[in-house]
Design an enzyme around this catalytic site. Structure first.
Site, PDB file in Angstrom:
ATOM      1  NE  ARG A  46      -2.629   0.048   3.311  1.00  0.00           N
ATOM      2  CZ  ARG A  46      -2.083   0.036   4.514  1.00  0.00           C
ATOM      3  NH1 ARG A  46      -1.590   1.142   4.538  1.00  0.00           N
ATOM      4  NH2 ARG A  46      -2.108  -0.849   5.170  1.00  0.00           N
ATOM      5  CE1 TYR A  98     -18.917  10.697 -14.228  1.00  0.00           C
ATOM      6  CE2 TYR A  98     -18.165  11.190 -11.732  1.00  0.00           C
ATOM      7  CZ  TYR A  98     -18.860   9.730 -12.651  1.00  0.00           C
ATOM      8  OH  TYR A  98     -18.472   8.728 -13.007  1.00  0.00           O
ATOM      9  CG  ASP A 170     -12.675  16.354 -12.482  1.00  0.00           C
ATOM     10  OD1 ASP A 170     -11.928  15.747 -14.332  1.00  0.00           O
ATOM     11  OD2 ASP A 170     -13.632  15.592 -12.196  1.00  0.00           O
ATOM     12  CE  LYS A 195     -14.779   8.697 -16.817  1.00  0.00           C
ATOM     13  NZ  LYS A 195     -15.119   9.687 -15.516  1.00  0.00           N
TER      14      LYS A 195
HETATM   15  C1  LIG Z   1     -15.491  10.117 -14.279  1.00  0.00           C
HETATM   16  C2  LIG Z   1     -14.675  11.401 -13.720  1.00  0.00           C
HETATM   17  C3  LIG Z   1     -15.073  11.612 -12.075  1.00  0.00           C
HETATM   18  C4  LIG Z   1     -14.807  10.109 -11.815  1.00  0.00           C
HETATM   19  O1  LIG Z   1     -13.760   9.110 -12.332  1.00  0.00           O
HETATM   20  P1  LIG Z   1     -14.051   7.877 -11.907  1.00  0.00           P
HETATM   21  O2  LIG Z   1     -12.907   7.080 -12.361  1.00  0.00           O
HETATM   22  O3  LIG Z   1     -15.292   6.785 -12.512  1.00  0.00           O
HETATM   23  O4  LIG Z   1     -14.203   7.704 -10.233  1.00  0.00           O
HETATM   24  C5  LIG Z   1     -14.503  12.295 -12.189  1.00  0.00           C
HETATM   25  N1  LIG Z   1     -14.342  13.295 -13.356  1.00  0.00           N
HETATM   26  C6  LIG Z   1     -14.829  14.012 -14.266  1.00  0.00           C
HETATM   27  C7  LIG Z   1     -14.353  14.733 -14.597  1.00  0.00           C
HETATM   28  C8  LIG Z   1     -15.096  11.897 -14.777  1.00  0.00           C
HETATM   29  O5  LIG Z   1     -16.084  12.365 -16.195  1.00  0.00           O
END
Ligand SMILES: *Cc1c(COP(=O)(O)O)cnc(C)c1O
Length: 377
Positions: A46, A98, A170, A195
């Site tokens: 970890r 999101y 983000d 993504k």
């Molecule tokens: C998908 C997404 C998240 C969350 O990410 P996960 O990997 O699904 O936990 C956060 N911010 C944005 C803009 C996203 O598209």
């Protein structure tokens, strides 16, 4: 080094034992210690994993940052950021973030004494108006999901610096290829690695990146103490993916531009939202703070019945949550990704049942356009 060179080499060098060109996958939960108090800098999985460290260095380099801290998901990364603030603190957040971020902040973290203001950050002065004596952090998403509205990172950073607030961006939708928030004044960049960064729809991951040693030290402590770490195998797969991030993003961008252009001309479509279109309300800002416009296109249909038919008839675009993979996906945010956002709230920023979000993949653009044409007819 240029982006593509860093993407392929940063954080990675041939293995010292065998010369293996590719960073080894270290599947181990623990490490042998020679004697009491003597080890090779690795004690427990970890806390330390070589493959994960390589990924963290690789992604930090791509974001023009010094430190990367990786997590098991994008939301685990955002959750870790909430440990930088404490009960009684206030956080200002982009209203159209999101859906999972909204759910985490409003339905979970608010039970622990944190409060949130949901603000239209397309106008930075709205942030100024919400600052309270206990405000500690501003969390913005640009472009937003799924309305693709932009926030001026430089302008918000100036406000945050003046008021001593931490700025988190983000950057999931642009990937480090098209936008680098740290260079525009952000303190922390967060990504859902799931993504574009991974880009192959085969894992869930997250990362926080910063240039600030104090923030890094705290986040590193939280990563180990709270434990939301990614598996070594997922880190290894992500390292494989970032090698092609530059070429993938170029193609996403090119295909999305073509798809957006085609949709613009269709009589059943009310409007097309894509930062690369000259009529996007923030096209000028998009050109200033991003070096491309990405692969996400949102469209408002004139009639909901056409939306239902469209989603059913698409053949190449798959109806699914998520985005940023090489394969094209389509999503109906109101009933899928944004189901947890209350109706009054989402309608304020224009998210209705007539909106469809396309994650344009890197298939042949002509095939994608033909698929849309037959489904919409
Ligand atoms: C998908 C997404 C998240 C969350 O990410 P996960 O990997 O699904 O936990 C956060 N911010 C944005 C803009 C996203 O598209």
């Amino acid at each position: 080094m240029g982006f593509a060179t860093d993407a392929i080499h940063a954080g990675q060098k041939p293995d010292e034992v065998t010369g293996a060109v590719i960073t080894p996958l270290y599947l181990t939960s623990t490490y042998a210690q020679e004697e009491l108090g003597k080890n090779k800098g690795f004690e427990y999985g970890r806390t330390h994993n070589f493959t994960r460290a390589a990924l963290e260095q690789n992604l930090a380099a791509l974001e023009k940052g010094t430190f990367g801290i990786a997590y098991a998901s994008g939301l685990a990364a955002i959750h870790a950021l909430m440990s930088l603030v404490k009960a009684g603190d206030h956080v200002i957040v982009t209203d159209n973030v999101y859906g999972g971020t909204y759910r985490l902040f409003e339905l979970i973290m608010s039970n622990y004494g944190l409060s949130y203001s949901w603000v239209d950050t397309t106008k930075p002065e709205n942030i100024l108006a919400e600052i309270r004596p206990n405000t500690r952090m501003v969390h913005i998403e640009t472009p937003t999901n799924p309305m693709l509205s932009l926030t001026d990172i430089k302008a918000v950073s100036a406000i945050c610096k003046e008021h001593g607030l931490l700025l988190v961006v983000d950057n999931t939708f642009m990937s480090p290829y098209f936008q680098n928030p740290l260079t525009l004044g952000a303190d922390i960049v967060t990504h859902s690695v799931t993504k574009y960064i991974n880009g192959h729809s085969d894992l869930i991951g997250g990362i926080n990146i910063t240039n600030n040693a104090t923030i890094h030290e705290r986040l590193r402590y939280i990563q180990n103490a709270a434990g939301g770490v990614p598996s070594p195998f997922d880190c290894w797969l992500t390292l494989r993916s970032t090698k092609t991030l530059a070429v993938r993003m170029k193609q996403h961008n090119e295909n999305a531009q073509k798809v957006a252009q085609f949709l613009l001309t269709h009589p059943k479509i009310a409007d097309v939202i894509y930062p690369g279109l000259p009529d996007h309300p923030q096209h000028k800002l998009a050109k200033e703070q991003m070096s491309g416009f990405g692969g996400m296109v949102s469209v408002n249909f004139k009639e909901f019945t056409d939306v239902q038919q469209f989603l059913k008839k698409l053949k190449i675009f798959t109806l699914a949550e998520s985005l940023g993979g090489v394969e094209s996906l389509v999503c109906h945010p109101v009933s899928m990704t944004h189901g947890s956002v209350p109706k009054e709230k989402r309608e304020k920023f224009g998210l209705t049942e007539k909106l469809v979000r396309l994650s344009v993949g890197i298939e042949d653009a002509e095939d994608l356009i033909n698929d849309i044409r037959q489904a919409i007819a």
